[in-house]
Design an enzyme around this catalytic site. Structure first.
Site, mmCIF file in Angstrom:
data_model
loop_
_atom_site.group_PDB
_atom_site.id
_atom_site.type_symbol
_atom_site.label_atom_id
_atom_site.label_comp_id
_atom_site.label_asym_id
_atom_site.label_seq_id
_atom_site.Cartn_x
_atom_site.Cartn_y
_atom_site.Cartn_z
ATOM 1 N N GLU A 157 -15.173 1.520 7.693
ATOM 2 C CA GLU A 157 -14.628 1.663 9.058
ATOM 3 C C GLU A 157 -14.136 3.086 9.326
ATOM 4 O OE1 GLU A 157 -11.136 -0.721 9.798
ATOM 5 O OE2 GLU A 157 -10.443 -0.414 7.760
ATOM 6 N N MET A 187 -14.155 -2.799 5.544
ATOM 7 C CA MET A 187 -12.853 -2.138 5.692
ATOM 8 C C MET A 187 -12.763 -0.913 4.800
ATOM 9 S SD MET A 187 -9.965 -5.001 6.299
ATOM 10 C CE MET A 187 -9.718 -5.702 7.923
ATOM 11 N N HIS A 210 -11.495 -9.291 8.770
ATOM 12 C CA HIS A 210 -10.448 -9.808 7.880
ATOM 13 C C HIS A 210 -10.923 -10.881 6.911
ATOM 14 C CE1 HIS A 210 -8.225 -7.476 10.748
ATOM 15 N NE2 HIS A 210 -7.216 -7.482 9.898
ATOM 16 N N ASP A 223 -8.328 -1.743 -0.085
ATOM 17 C CA ASP A 223 -9.140 -0.522 0.068
ATOM 18 C C ASP A 223 -9.351 0.239 -1.243
ATOM 19 O OD1 ASP A 223 -9.026 -1.212 2.694
ATOM 20 O OD2 ASP A 223 -7.768 0.456 3.335
ATOM 21 N N GLY A 229 0.821 -1.207 0.000
ATOM 22 C CA GLY A 229 0.000 0.000 0.000
ATOM 23 C C GLY A 229 0.854 1.256 0.000
ATOM 24 N N SER A 242 3.990 1.316 2.309
ATOM 25 C CA SER A 242 5.090 0.466 1.841
ATOM 26 C C SER A 242 5.784 1.106 0.645
ATOM 27 C CB SER A 242 4.553 -0.891 1.410
ATOM 28 O OG SER A 242 3.723 -1.398 2.409
HETATM 29 O O1 F6P Z 1 -5.327 -1.097 4.432
HETATM 30 C C1 F6P Z 1 -5.982 -2.300 4.367
HETATM 31 C C2 F6P Z 1 -6.733 -2.598 5.617
HETATM 32 O O2 F6P Z 1 -7.393 -3.786 5.352
HETATM 33 C C3 F6P Z 1 -7.686 -1.506 6.106
HETATM 34 O O3 F6P Z 1 -8.886 -1.460 5.437
HETATM 35 C C4 F6P Z 1 -7.792 -1.843 7.564
HETATM 36 O O4 F6P Z 1 -8.106 -0.705 8.311
HETATM 37 C C5 F6P Z 1 -6.437 -2.319 7.901
HETATM 38 O O5 F6P Z 1 -5.884 -2.831 6.706
HETATM 39 C C6 F6P Z 1 -6.377 -3.335 9.003
HETATM 40 O O6 F6P Z 1 -5.056 -3.734 9.113
HETATM 41 P P1 F6P Z 1 -4.446 -4.734 10.165
HETATM 42 O O7 F6P Z 1 -5.525 -5.591 10.697
HETATM 43 O O8 F6P Z 1 -3.431 -5.499 9.412
HETATM 44 O O9 F6P Z 1 -3.820 -3.880 11.205
#
Ligand code: F6P
Length: 428
Positions: A312, A256, A346, A214, A166, A169
């Site tokens: 979210e 998400m 997830h 996202d 993303g 990174s």
């Molecule tokens: O950026 C991707 C994403 O899936 C977001 O939508 C979410 O807020 C986040 O990662 C959650 O990340 P993690 O559970 O890895 O901390």
């Protein structure tokens, strides 16, 4: 032969394995060595505890036959892959497929940068997550960590790096490339690399692939993993819909999308939801009154169920966060609806990639290798995107900065400006 390494970084997304596979196979077909870095930036900082010297002798392995004259399955003779050598078999990629937990048993402990062959990535197209692992890495944010990363890349003789992740990174990738000459000079001064290595590795070529469920990267229409996450959400909302209708209930479904409402909006369209909450497009005026007005109308028209999808990162006009529980309380109190909250979490991120993500990752992986082979010290680092169904190259830093600008505009309540910027290829 040039050595091209590929890594995945940040949150995983479906299609990352297809991207790694495409980069590895195209690199081999173009006469390069293919390498992978396990565990994202963390693996790059850790490098190979032992055997760094051994890794540099890769050119001593048999040369690749001409890919034009031989079928791909023999384009790399068995035994040239370090991964397979360690295992002592010519497996079908099961070594990396086993994952990190098995690292010790498989002789991978302390080995994060590995050469891979054609067969090592066979069968990866349909696998969810990222088989080479990903990690959040604090050390890479410090210059000392980036120096170690540079040393590890050089000691494995890596000339070029493909980073799939993303915006965070990819920002890391751009910083590494920008600092590269200083990092090399410091390593040379400290005697950690030889003058020949410093000369050969004067420049680091980097290309980014955007892996994010996202779909939050400005300048590109789709990111790898977004289509799969959307499909997963639709399946879940379809299931919820039937139970909601049975009981005449309301459901608030959280999806998400920290700073981007693409998943929520598209899921709203694809499932015929009653109302959506997004970060970039807060409801007009008082969201409670607006939502209740719409939902009450739908009920009056005879709908037995109510589905509200909330990203979210959803915000009200005054930028206060709107949570699923806030929404549930309003639905229960003002409309008297029996309401449940479902957080998809997830489940949206894992699982098999849909065809669209496999195709996108493959086309972009191939393009990443082409971009690296064409790169000169003067060309910028690119991120591979897609615009109007065409694979594109966009300057990496430009894409990252524009993505950050979108977030800043949302913070300033300039919602239209934010959306225009995310859609446009060029900063205003
Ligand atoms: O950026 C991707 C994403 O899936 C977001 O939508 C979410 O807020 C986040 O990662 C959650 O990340 P993690 O559970 O890895 O901390």
């Amino acid at each position: 032969a040039p050595r091209i390494a590929v890594m995945t970084s940040g949150g995983d997304s479906a299609g990352m394995n297809a991207a790694v596979r495409a980069v590895a196979k195209s690199a081999i077909l173009r006469g390069c060595q293919a390498w992978v870095v396990r565990e994202g930036w963390e693996g790059l900082v850790r490098g190979n505890a032992e055997g760094e010297e051994e890794s540099t002798d890769g050119d001593a392995t048999p040369p690749h036959p001409e890919p034009e004259t031989l079928p791909p399955s023999v384009a790399q003779p068995p035994g040239t892959s370090e991964a397979r050598r360690w295992r002592g078999t010519y497996g079908q990629g099961e070594l990396l497929r086993e994952g990190v937990g098995e690292a010790e048993e498989l002789g991978l402990k302390g080995k994060y940068i590995l050469r891979v062959g054609w067969d090592d990535v066979r069968g990866w197209m349909d696998q969810g997550g990222t088989l080479i692992g990903t990690a959040r890495c604090a050390a890479f944010r410090e210059v000392a960590g980036r120096q170690r990363a540079a040393r590890n890349l050089i000691s494995c003789g890596i000339d070029a790096l493909v980073v799939c992740g993303g915006d965070g990174s990819l920002t890391g990738a751009d910083r590494l490339r920008a600092e590269w000459p200083e990092l090399v000079a410091a390593l040379l001064e400290r005697g950690e690399i030889s003058a020949e290595q410093a000369q050969r590795h004067r420049h680091l070529k980097i290309v980014g692939l955007v892996g994010s469920i996202d779909n939050d990267m400005a300048t590109t229409d789709m990111t790898i993993g977004a289509a799969t996450a959307l499909a997963r959400i639709c399946e879940a909302v379809d299931s919820i819909s039937s139970t909601a209708a049975s009981h005449s209930r309301a459901f608030v479904v959280e999806v998400m999308g920290r700073h981007c409402g693409w998943l929520a909006l598209m899921a709203g369209i694809a499932t015929g939801a009653d109302y959506v909450f997004l970060p970039e497009r807060p409801p007009p005026g008082d969201w409670r009154a607006d939502m209740c007005g719409v939902l009450a109308r739908h009920r009056e028209m005879g709908k037995r169920k109510t589905i509200v999808i909330v990203a979210e990162g959803a915000l009200a006009r005054d930028l206060t966060p709107i949570s699923p529980d806030d929404i549930k309380a309003v639905l229960a109190e003002r409309l008297g609806l029996d309401t449940r909250v479902t957080t998809l979490g997830h489940t949206q991120r894992g699982g098999k990639p849909v065809a669209a993500d496999r195709v996108l990752a493959t086309l972009q992986g191939v393009e990443a290798v082409e971009a690296l082979l064409e790169a000169t010290p003067e060309t910028p680092s690119y991120v591979i995107g897609i615009r109007e169904n065409k694979i594109t190259r966009i300057e990496l830093m430009h894409a990252v900065q524009q993505t950050q600008l979108v977030a800043q505009r949302i913070e300033k309540q300039d919602f239209d400006g934010a959306l225009a910027l995310r859609d446009s290829e060029f900063a205003e």
